[in-house]
Scaffold this motif. Sequence first.
Motif, short mmCIF file in Angstrom:
data_model
loop_
_atom_site.label_atom_id
_atom_site.label_comp_id
_atom_site.label_asym_id
_atom_site.label_seq_id
_atom_site.Cartn_x
_atom_site.Cartn_y
_atom_site.Cartn_z
N ALA A 1 12.28 -3.78 9.47
CA ALA A 1 12.89 -2.44 9.57
C ALA A 1 13.93 -2.42 10.68
CB ALA A 1 11.80 -1.40 9.84
N ALA A 2 13.60 -3.01 11.82
CA ALA A 2 14.52 -3.02 12.96
C ALA A 2 15.79 -3.81 12.63
CB ALA A 2 13.83 -3.60 14.18
N GLU A 3 15.61 -4.96 12.00
CA GLU A 3 16.76 -5.79 11.63
C GLU A 3 17.70 -5.04 10.68
OE1 GLU A 3 17.63 -10.18 9.60
OE2 GLU A 3 15.58 -9.39 9.70
N TYR A 4 17.12 -4.33 9.71
CA TYR A 4 17.93 -3.58 8.76
C TYR A 4 18.69 -2.45 9.44
CZ TYR A 4 19.14 -0.37 4.98
OH TYR A 4 19.82 0.49 4.15
N CYS A 29 15.42 -1.44 2.10
CA CYS A 29 14.39 -1.88 3.08
C CYS A 29 13.30 -0.82 3.14
CB CYS A 29 15.02 -2.10 4.45
SG CYS A 29 13.81 -2.65 5.69
N LYS A 30 12.24 -1.06 2.41
CA LYS A 30 11.17 -0.07 2.34
C LYS A 30 10.47 0.13 3.68
CE LYS A 30 7.44 -3.22 0.84
NZ LYS A 30 6.42 -3.47 -0.22
N TYR A 31 10.59 -0.85 4.58
CA TYR A 31 9.83 -0.81 5.83
C TYR A 31 10.35 0.24 6.81
CZ TYR A 31 7.90 -5.05 3.90
OH TYR A 31 7.29 -5.96 3.07
N ILE A 32 11.56 0.76 6.58
CA ILE A 32 12.04 1.83 7.46
C ILE A 32 11.19 3.09 7.31
CG2 ILE A 32 14.40 0.96 7.57
CD1 ILE A 32 15.17 3.12 5.53
N LYS A 33 10.47 3.19 6.19
CA LYS A 33 9.59 4.33 5.97
C LYS A 33 8.14 4.04 6.40
CE LYS A 33 12.48 7.31 4.22
NZ LYS A 33 12.76 8.59 4.93
N TYR A 34 7.91 2.82 6.87
CA TYR A 34 6.58 2.47 7.38
C TYR A 34 6.37 3.04 8.79
CZ TYR A 34 5.13 -0.84 3.70
OH TYR A 34 4.72 -1.41 2.53
N TYR A 35 7.47 3.38 9.45
CA TYR A 35 7.42 3.89 10.82
C TYR A 35 8.17 5.20 10.88
CZ TYR A 35 5.91 -0.90 11.69
OH TYR A 35 5.21 -2.09 11.66
N ASN A 36 8.18 5.81 12.05
CA ASN A 36 8.86 7.09 12.23
C ASN A 36 10.13 6.88 13.05
OD1 ASN A 36 6.73 8.63 10.92
ND2 ASN A 36 5.49 8.19 12.74
N PHE A 37 11.21 6.59 12.34
CA PHE A 37 12.50 6.37 12.98
C PHE A 37 13.30 7.67 13.02
CE2 PHE A 37 11.51 2.05 11.51
CZ PHE A 37 11.77 1.33 12.66
N SER A 38 14.14 7.79 14.01
CA SER A 38 14.95 9.00 14.16
C SER A 38 16.24 8.69 14.90
CB SER A 38 14.17 10.07 14.95
OG SER A 38 14.98 11.19 15.23
N ARG A 39 17.26 9.50 14.64
CA ARG A 39 18.51 9.40 15.40
C ARG A 39 18.40 10.16 16.72
NH1 ARG A 39 22.45 5.60 14.60
NH2 ARG A 39 23.22 5.57 12.46
N MET A 90 4.22 -0.74 20.85
CA MET A 90 3.29 -0.26 19.82
C MET A 90 3.94 0.85 18.98
SD MET A 90 -0.31 0.00 21.90
CE MET A 90 -1.29 -1.43 22.34
N PRO A 91 4.78 0.50 18.02
CA PRO A 91 5.40 1.53 17.18
C PRO A 91 4.39 2.19 16.24
CG PRO A 91 5.92 -0.66 16.36
CD PRO A 91 5.21 -0.85 17.66
N ASP A 92 4.40 3.53 16.20
CA ASP A 92 3.46 4.28 15.38
C ASP A 92 3.78 4.15 13.89
OD1 ASP A 92 2.78 5.15 17.92
OD2 ASP A 92 2.24 7.15 17.21
N LEU A 93 2.74 3.97 13.10
CA LEU A 93 2.91 3.91 11.65
C LEU A 93 3.11 5.31 11.08
CD1 LEU A 93 0.20 1.26 10.75
CD2 LEU A 93 2.64 1.04 10.27
N ASN A 94 3.84 5.39 9.98
CA ASN A 94 4.02 6.63 9.23
C ASN A 94 2.89 6.72 8.21
OD1 ASN A 94 4.79 8.81 7.69
ND2 ASN A 94 6.55 7.78 6.75
N LEU A 95 1.81 7.36 8.59
CA LEU A 95 0.61 7.38 7.75
C LEU A 95 0.73 8.32 6.57
CD1 LEU A 95 -2.07 7.23 10.59
CD2 LEU A 95 -1.19 5.35 9.19
N ASP A 96 1.83 9.05 6.48
CA ASP A 96 2.08 9.88 5.29
C ASP A 96 2.65 9.05 4.15
OD1 ASP A 96 1.17 12.38 6.08
OD2 ASP A 96 3.05 12.92 7.05
N ASN A 97 3.17 7.88 4.47
CA ASN A 97 3.79 7.02 3.47
C ASN A 97 2.72 6.41 2.56
OD1 ASN A 97 4.99 4.80 2.11
ND2 ASN A 97 6.53 4.60 3.72
N LYS A 98 2.85 6.61 1.26
CA LYS A 98 1.87 6.10 0.31
C LYS A 98 1.80 4.58 0.35
CE LYS A 98 1.96 9.96 -2.97
NZ LYS A 98 2.22 10.39 -4.37
N GLU A 99 2.94 3.94 0.57
CA GLU A 99 2.93 2.48 0.63
C GLU A 99 2.17 1.98 1.86
OE1 GLU A 99 6.34 0.15 -1.03
OE2 GLU A 99 7.42 2.01 -0.59
#
Length: 545
Positions: free
Chosen positions: A159-162, A177-187, A211-220
């Motif tokens: 996710a970070a690389e993308y 890159c589906k992994y950008i939705k695995y975490y909570n990224f923001s501008r 320790m980046p927090d996971l986006n636990l709302d994400n179904k994946e």
Amino acid sequence: MKKRILSAVLTAALALSTLLTGCGSRTTGKKAEAVSYMESINGKNKENVPDDKYRTTYEIFVGSFYDSNGDGVGDLKGVEEKLDYIKGLGFNQIWLMPICPSPTYHKYDVSDYMAVDKEYGTMEDFKNLVAACHKKGIKLITDLVLNHTSVEHPWFKKAAEYLKSLKDGQKPDPEKCKYIKYYNFSREEDSGYKQLYGSRWYYEAQFWEGMPDLNLDNKEVRNEIKKITDFWLDKGVDGFRLDATTYYYTGNEKKNIAFLKWLNDEVKAKNPDAYIVGECWADLTQYARYYQSGVDSFFDFDFANDEGTIAKTVSGQTSAKSFGEEMVRAQDEIAKNSSGRGIEAPFYTNHDMARSAGYYPGDDGSKTKFAEGLNLMMSGSAFVYYGEEIGMKGSGKDENKRAPMYWTADSGAKGMTEGPKDMELFKMKYAPEDKQAKSQTSILNYVKQAIKLRNSFPAIARGKVRVESASNDSILIVTKTSDDSKIKPLAIVYNTSDKPKTLKTSDLPDGYNKLKGVLTVGKQQITEKDGTITMPKESIAVYQK
């Protein structure tokens, strides 16, 4: 850390501990009588442990426990080598702190959820440990860290690389890159967010930037979690300890509970007998509500630590009767939020707290023993942190709280670990395990007697607590009863004072007149004469009809 330096420190600690009364380093005839007396009463009882989720659990930080190959780091084979020790104390469940690959010593930032950290051994070692545990009648649960991963986890790295590859103004595309939705990224920078190095992006990391927090709302993400829990259940684990449940959705209790319900349902669909205990570091009112999720247990934080109900009772800040009333309040709050199905999880200390040997200045070991007795006589599934059974020290930085298990004063001896590399050097207060094992008056043997009672009388763990009217500031009398007719009710009498106290035999509930179990911190015995019961300081007595 150089083993020879640590050896000198621990040797000095042993010399100090031999001077401390009740620490288990010396045995005299008179002192031996106290535990011989306990054994003479408690030894008559047969083990009677129902096959259910009410267990007595030993928490292990693998890296500091026992080293099987001489590299200075504890490992899974080392835990297996010490199963007879654990079983001999009476524990019937082990909780392993995180064992998955991680860039940190504590391993609470996972980089691969389906592997064993090479410092600790191999997956084959883990499977062998599980098999050995089950052969000895010991359940095994593992730490499950779902609030966050490591920044070294492939999900985050991709996710970070993308995100770093995007041009200014270019919107991220989850299809690429589906992994950008695995975490909570923001501008935007927000509370608990850290900047992604080399970019203008931020990510949620409530604990620290590693320790980046996971986006636990994400179904994946939830599908990944299901794969993880299924993986370990297939490896034979008997359940999980859930880390940091109040941070799943920081500040949103309702969503935390809903996620826990989903997780509990998924795990129980795979294995209905799996046991789950959650860390909800909050007061009783809050952690009791988390039982609405259906999770079996949440740790009883109100009773733990140096400011908890147990320590306050031992130090005289809380009365005996109040200790009983707090147990009733906890059971009632938990029952209310779990439709009566919740299992309390009493504990006294854990890896995030200063060790209990430092709680009572000037203690000769008596208060350290008694506190363990209070913990182990509580209802529910009780937990003991490794080393507490011998009164290990450790405070300040977290590494100090995870010091090498003090098997012997010789740090170069077989099995001894070096501990976390940033751990400070300090002296232990009490004797090592090999010395305490030879002393009938040691903290170690007191804990063994307490667990023996717990394993002999199912009502201790499974009974509903009622405070009897004769209780007062120093004497607590409770009954423990169960709806299960196979579980015989009992009464427990506590003298929480540091002086002997008396009560009348008529103060006991009707019919509870058979003394079946005792815990005493010194040489004095519990006596009954002319209708009067004399309780030595900091003692516990178990009565049945």
